[in-house]
Motif scaffolding. Structure first.
Motif, PDB file in Angstrom:
ATOM      1  N   GLU A  31     -36.064  -1.610  -5.781  1.00  0.00           N
ATOM      2  CA  GLU A  31     -37.191  -1.488  -6.707  1.00  0.00           C
ATOM      3  C   GLU A  31     -36.645  -1.268  -8.110  1.00  0.00           C
ATOM      4  N   ASN A  32     -37.431  -1.686  -9.090  1.00  0.00           N
ATOM      5  CA  ASN A  32     -37.061  -1.504 -10.509  1.00  0.00           C
ATOM      6  C   ASN A  32     -35.659  -2.013 -10.814  1.00  0.00           C
ATOM      7  N   GLU A  33     -35.353  -3.215 -10.282  1.00  0.00           N
ATOM      8  CA  GLU A  33     -34.051  -3.866 -10.521  1.00  0.00           C
ATOM      9  C   GLU A  33     -32.885  -3.004 -10.038  1.00  0.00           C
ATOM     10  N   GLN A  34     -33.113  -2.298  -8.946  1.00  0.00           N
ATOM     11  CA  GLN A  34     -32.035  -1.549  -8.293  1.00  0.00           C
ATOM     12  C   GLN A  34     -32.014  -1.921  -6.813  1.00  0.00           C
ATOM     13  N   GLN A  61     -23.055  15.267   2.161  1.00  0.00           N
ATOM     14  CA  GLN A  61     -22.803  15.741   3.524  1.00  0.00           C
ATOM     15  C   GLN A  61     -23.675  16.955   3.819  1.00  0.00           C
ATOM     16  N   ASN A  62     -24.237  16.985   5.043  1.00  0.00           N
ATOM     17  CA  ASN A  62     -24.911  18.191   5.514  1.00  0.00           C
ATOM     18  C   ASN A  62     -24.281  18.601   6.848  1.00  0.00           C
ATOM     19  N   GLU A  63     -24.913  19.502   7.563  1.00  0.00           N
ATOM     20  CA  GLU A  63     -24.303  20.022   8.787  1.00  0.00           C
ATOM     21  C   GLU A  63     -24.123  18.960   9.861  1.00  0.00           C
ATOM     22  N   LYS A  64     -25.068  17.997   9.923  1.00  0.00           N
ATOM     23  CA  LYS A  64     -25.043  17.023  11.008  1.00  0.00           C
ATOM     24  C   LYS A  64     -24.579  15.638  10.567  1.00  0.00           C
ATOM     25  N   ASP A  65     -24.902  15.238   9.342  1.00  0.00           N
ATOM     26  CA  ASP A  65     -24.697  13.850   8.930  1.00  0.00           C
ATOM     27  C   ASP A  65     -23.923  13.743   7.632  1.00  0.00           C
ATOM     28  N   VAL A  66     -23.409  12.526   7.448  1.00  0.00           N
ATOM     29  CA  VAL A  66     -22.827  12.135   6.166  1.00  0.00           C
ATOM     30  C   VAL A  66     -23.613  10.930   5.671  1.00  0.00           C
ATOM     31  N   ASN A  67     -24.111  11.000   4.426  1.00  0.00           N
ATOM     32  CA  ASN A  67     -24.889   9.919   3.824  1.00  0.00           C
ATOM     33  C   ASN A  67     -24.061   9.249   2.739  1.00  0.00           C
ATOM     34  N   ILE A  68     -23.849   7.952   2.873  1.00  0.00           N
ATOM     35  CA  ILE A  68     -23.100   7.172   1.881  1.00  0.00           C
ATOM     36  C   ILE A  68     -24.039   6.144   1.277  1.00  0.00           C
ATOM     37  N   CYS A  69     -24.233   6.219  -0.028  1.00  0.00           N
ATOM     38  CA  CYS A  69     -25.178   5.347  -0.726  1.00  0.00           C
ATOM     39  C   CYS A  69     -24.434   4.400  -1.654  1.00  0.00           C
ATOM     40  N   PHE A  70     -24.706   3.106  -1.535  1.00  0.00           N
ATOM     41  CA  PHE A  70     -24.189   2.083  -2.455  1.00  0.00           C
ATOM     42  C   PHE A  70     -25.377   1.583  -3.279  1.00  0.00           C
ATOM     43  N   ARG A  71     -25.298   1.744  -4.608  1.00  0.00           N
ATOM     44  CA  ARG A  71     -26.409   1.347  -5.473  1.00  0.00           C
ATOM     45  C   ARG A  71     -25.889   0.450  -6.604  1.00  0.00           C
ATOM     46  N   ASN A  72     -26.585  -0.648  -6.828  1.00  0.00           N
ATOM     47  CA  ASN A  72     -26.219  -1.534  -7.935  1.00  0.00           C
ATOM     48  C   ASN A  72     -27.475  -1.998  -8.650  1.00  0.00           C
ATOM     49  N   SER A  98     -25.078  -8.086  -8.561  1.00  0.00           N
ATOM     50  CA  SER A  98     -25.199  -7.192  -9.717  1.00  0.00           C
ATOM     51  C   SER A  98     -25.321  -7.997 -11.007  1.00  0.00           C
ATOM     52  N   PHE A  99     -26.068  -7.432 -11.946  1.00  0.00           N
ATOM     53  CA  PHE A  99     -26.094  -7.997 -13.288  1.00  0.00           C
ATOM     54  C   PHE A  99     -24.711  -7.841 -13.906  1.00  0.00           C
ATOM     55  N   ASP A 100     -24.324  -8.782 -14.757  1.00  0.00           N
ATOM     56  CA  ASP A 100     -23.084  -8.628 -15.514  1.00  0.00           C
ATOM     57  C   ASP A 100     -23.175  -7.372 -16.389  1.00  0.00           C
ATOM     58  N   ASN A 101     -22.040  -6.751 -16.632  1.00  0.00           N
ATOM     59  CA  ASN A 101     -21.943  -5.586 -17.524  1.00  0.00           C
ATOM     60  C   ASN A 101     -22.774  -4.399 -17.025  1.00  0.00           C
ATOM     61  N   SER A 102     -22.899  -4.275 -15.713  1.00  0.00           N
ATOM     62  CA  SER A 102     -23.661  -3.153 -15.160  1.00  0.00           C
ATOM     63  C   SER A 102     -22.743  -2.258 -14.333  1.00  0.00           C
ATOM     64  N   GLN A 103     -23.324  -1.247 -13.718  1.00  0.00           N
ATOM     65  CA  GLN A 103     -22.524  -0.275 -12.972  1.00  0.00           C
ATOM     66  C   GLN A 103     -22.936  -0.246 -11.500  1.00  0.00           C
ATOM     67  N   GLU A 153     -14.273  -9.417 -13.249  1.00  0.00           N
ATOM     68  CA  GLU A 153     -14.733 -10.780 -13.511  1.00  0.00           C
ATOM     69  C   GLU A 153     -16.157 -10.796 -14.064  1.00  0.00           C
ATOM     70  N   LYS A 154     -16.960  -9.808 -13.691  1.00  0.00           N
ATOM     71  CA  LYS A 154     -18.335  -9.704 -14.200  1.00  0.00           C
ATOM     72  C   LYS A 154     -18.495  -8.483 -15.101  1.00  0.00           C
ATOM     73  N   ASN A 155     -17.359  -7.902 -15.492  1.00  0.00           N
ATOM     74  CA  ASN A 155     -17.344  -6.722 -16.363  1.00  0.00           C
ATOM     75  C   ASN A 155     -18.165  -5.586 -15.746  1.00  0.00           C
ATOM     76  N   LEU A 156     -17.952  -5.357 -14.454  1.00  0.00           N
ATOM     77  CA  LEU A 156     -18.659  -4.305 -13.731  1.00  0.00           C
ATOM     78  C   LEU A 156     -17.795  -3.060 -13.650  1.00  0.00           C
ATOM     79  N   THR A 157     -18.434  -1.888 -13.623  1.00  0.00           N
ATOM     80  CA  THR A 157     -17.738  -0.632 -13.382  1.00  0.00           C
ATOM     81  C   THR A 157     -18.279  -0.032 -12.092  1.00  0.00           C
ATOM     82  N   CYS A 158     -17.453   0.786 -11.461  1.00  0.00           N
ATOM     83  CA  CYS A 158     -17.861   1.402 -10.197  1.00  0.00           C
ATOM     84  C   CYS A 158     -17.577   2.890 -10.266  1.00  0.00           C
TER      85      CYS A 158
END
Length: 367
Positions: free
Chosen positions: A354-357, A289-300, A277-282, A240-245
């Motif tokens: 920061e920096n529109e992220q 993953q490391n030995e102790k943790d799993v890090n999941i990052c969502f960035r737009n 998110s801005f239209d037409n953005s990603q 609907e906003k022409n976004l890609t993931c």
């Protein structure tokens, strides 16, 4: 005996010893001064040749005859006065503490000041005073949040409810309505009703997380497949906003978590990324993953969130969109619920912009 009781006992013993030492030194000082004065009086009296008819000689002679009485009375009176003063000192300390405690009912910015002997009590009362001030502030904030809840609930429920009533009224009043228009009105009414249900579920959800101890149902899950399915299910919405993931994750990464609740977290974060998110953005989802943790990052990519708003982003009912348009998300509970779920998993969730992220980082134990 616990640590607190030991501290109170040690302080009480120190105060008793201090008062006892002060009493002894004061009493010894008084006795010393008395005998010094007596010695000086004796020296002066013996250095003068007195005539028997001299009135002073007669007085001194009388004192000499009853010297034990004239020495005993001042000593007893001095001892009684000093003892009385030191017996009353604990009561004086108690009055000071009572007066200081009364200020705790209506604390102000002034520190509580007590005698030097009671510095430990002074520090403890000042700590209590600061706690009372903090609790009063928290209570005021809680009251404000309660009022905000009422306002937000009324606002968020009123809009879809008004639409439902409006379209049902049209269907009731318009007898000669086309089948196409009738289906359209019913579809809109159904959509708004579902929106009402979602809002009510959100309010129940945050209350449930706050008021009950939720037992997580842990199981092993393929995180890679879970995120791939999430991205696939969101494709129609993103278009609907022409976004890609994009998804960056190791093949067949296995984690242990409450699958349904963690899926709710990922859904909330991806939905949030879509809204802001801005239209037409990603949108990027990256997993490390490391030995102790799993890090999941969502960035737009979207408008940079000011620092003061970023600090409140996980608060209940807080929304970046001050207009609170129903098109721009739910009731402001998604991120609050996500934070509760992640912390139940003994993990953390943080946000930065920061920096529109805009970036959300989840860290949960790997095992």
């Amino acid at each position: 005996m616990n640590k607190e009781s030991k501290l109170r006992g040690n302080y009480k013993n120190r105060l008793i010893r201090r008062i006892a030492l002060q009493y002894m030194f004061t009493l010894l000082g008084f006795i010393g001064m008395f005998f010094f004065f007596l010695f000086m009086a004796y020296s002066i009296s013996t250095s003068v040749i007195w005539q028997p008819e001299n009135p002073i000689y007669q007085i001194l002679h009388f004192v000499k005859e009853y010297i034990l009485i004239f020495m005993g009375i001042p000593l007893v009176l001095g001892w009684a006065f000093i003892t009385y003063r030191f017996m009353g000192r604990p009561l004086w300390y108690l009055d000071e503490v009572i007066s200081a405690s009364e200020t705790l009912a209506h604390p102000n910015d002034k520190q509580i000041i007590l005698p030097d002997e009671m510095k430990n009590v002074q520090d403890r009362l000042n700590n209590i005073r600061e706690t009372v001030i903090l609790n009063a502030k928290l209570a005021k904030e809680a009251e404000q949040r309660k009022n905000d809840l009422i306002v937000y609930l009324a606002h968020d429920l009123k809009t879809p409810l008004t639409s439902v009533i409006g379209y049902l009224t049209l269907l009731h009043d318009e007898r000669q309505i086309s089948e196409e228009l009738r289906m359209k009105y019913l579809s809109i009414a159904l959509q708004k009703s579902e929106r009402l249900e979602d809002l009510i579920n959100e309010f129940f959800e945050i209350t449930r997380y706050n008021l009950s101890n939720i037992a997580l149902q842990y199981s092993k899950v393929n995180l890679t497949r879970m995120l791939e399915q999430l991205v696939f299910e969101f494709q129609p919405v993103l278009s609907e906003k022409n976004l890609t993931c994009s998804l960056t994750v190791s093949p067949n990464l296995i984690i242990k978590c409450d699958v349904n609740r963690m899926q709710r977290v990922f859904d909330n974060l991806l939905r949030n990324a879509y809204f802001y998110s801005f239209d037409n953005s990603q949108i990027e989802i990256m997993v490390r993953q490391n030995e102790k943790d799993v890090n999941i990052c969502f960035r737009n990519h979207g408008d940079t969130i000011p620092k003061e708003k970023l600090e409140r982003i996980f608060e209940q009912f807080y929304r970046l969109d001050t207009s609170r348009s129903s098109k721009s998300g739910g009731a402001g509970l998604g991120l609050a619920v996500s934070k509760e779920i992640v912390e139940l998993h003994k993990g953390t969730i943080t946000a930065k912009s920061e920096n529109e992220q805009i970036e959300f980082m989840i860290t949960i134990p790997a095992g």
